[in-house]
Design an enzyme around this catalytic site. Sequence first.
Site, PDB file in Angstrom:
ATOM      1  N   HIS A   1       0.841  -1.349   0.030  1.00  0.00           N
ATOM      2  CA  HIS A   1      -0.071   0.013   0.051  1.00  0.00           C
ATOM      3  C   HIS A   1       0.853   1.164   0.093  1.00  0.00           C
ATOM      4  CE1 HIS A   1      -3.220   2.759   1.395  1.00  0.00           C
ATOM      5  NE2 HIS A   1      -4.004   1.835   0.653  1.00  0.00           N
TER       6      HIS A   1
ATOM      7  N   ASP B   1      -7.701  -5.476  -0.243  1.00  0.00           N
ATOM      8  CA  ASP B   1      -8.242  -6.089  -1.615  1.00  0.00           C
ATOM      9  C   ASP B   1      -8.038  -7.838  -1.028  1.00  0.00           C
ATOM     10  OD1 ASP B   1      -7.334  -3.517  -3.162  1.00  0.00           O
ATOM     11  OD2 ASP B   1      -9.456  -4.390  -2.966  1.00  0.00           O
TER      12      ASP B   1
END
Length: 391
Positions: free
Chosen positions: A271, A328
Amino acid sequence: TAGMVTLDPGFGNTASCKSEITYIDGAAGILRYRGYPIQDLAQGSSFLEVCYLLIKGRLPEAAELKEFADELRSNAELPEGMADMLDAFPRNAHPMTLLASAVNTLSAFYADSVNPQDPAQVDLATTRLLAKLPTIAARIYRNSIGEAPIAPDPSLDYVENFLNMTFGSAKPEGEVGELFAKAMDLLLILHADHEQNCSTATVRVVGSSQADLYGSVSAGINALFGPLHGGANQAVLEMLEQIREMGGDLDAFLAQVKDRESKTRLMGFGHRVYKNFDPRSREIKGLARQILDRQERPDELFELALKLEDKALADSYFTERKLYPNVDFFTGVIYRAMGFPTSMFTVLFAIGRLPGWIAHWREQLADPATRISRPRQLYIGPGERSYPGRA
Ligand code: SDX
């Protein structure tokens, strides 16, 4: 300058704007919507209450929430002509492509709500987008499987209505049906906003030119579609299925990821902001466990995902690069267990993210200091050259 970043309309890790909507501390794994920790909202709130909170800046009173829900209920139908347009698209087109197209054409069907300078029109566009996105998404799905569309049912709440328009009589009833509806509501809450991510920044950039809300959100949907962003939830499932086809050899797959030449990424990991755990991933992993443990047989891909997570988190290649599971990584196994095809996973992300896009677009519009987004560049091309034949 605010803390570690300089307010500069640039890209990368500089702050491109000020906002009161969402706070993230990437090092500490903190995420708050209008000051409320995501864990508290996940446990005690509802997606519609979170929509109200993000867009209006405060939690609604019970009567306000009911009025908000009723307003969405009464605006859930598609505009005359949009159904025919959706039905005319190729059945095998990706749902995200169709969703972006449909949302963009809302400005054609609703010319009475495209003027950003008119607060009443902005409110009308806000209501119509929130109310109709699930109806558009469900019709796109029903068309893709050759099934007749199911109209919105005003007797159902927002999430139950979406599941009913999508699956109809095939949707689970009773306890499992309630669990799925609760799980979907929680997943939408967890996806509702995430400060200046790629798609929200896109909505802001497009909105900064005074483009209308429908067109700005359509641009955000296209940005979300990319596999490095919202498209990652679909890519994670495809990755797990590929590993299963490789005989479930996790070591071989992770070796492939670590071989930079292979350009293989561990989808659902990493991320730009979280350099520790993504607090949403923890909530989603728990939800996946809750749902998949009810199945007769263990879910092979969920078990594979758990093993893959354990192996990666024990591998210095990932921990040195601060790569942890993101929002996700586990969502796809839940959506799959609910009956959604992988092609609909990012559409579900878009339905969740819509209130965040709208809140940021409205916040920017309301800020008198807002100017059109116009990033500069570092020119590294050739100096002046003369055109051949010209002295
Ligand atoms: C979302 O921004 C948001 O808030 C997004 C989001 C939201 O709610 O809106 O949180 C939603 O988009 C989550 C991210 C979903 N995408 C994926 O899961 C795709 C896989 N992830 C990566 O592509 C990547 O981690 C990104 C895109 C998420 C972040 O990219 P960065 O910050 O540009 O990371 P990087 O490329 O600078 O990586 C640093 C290093 C590099 O290695 P080195 O060059 O230092 O050797 O880590 C490596 C990268 O190659 N790396 C990965 C990796 N992610 C980064 N290596 C293998 N697998 C990965 N997933």
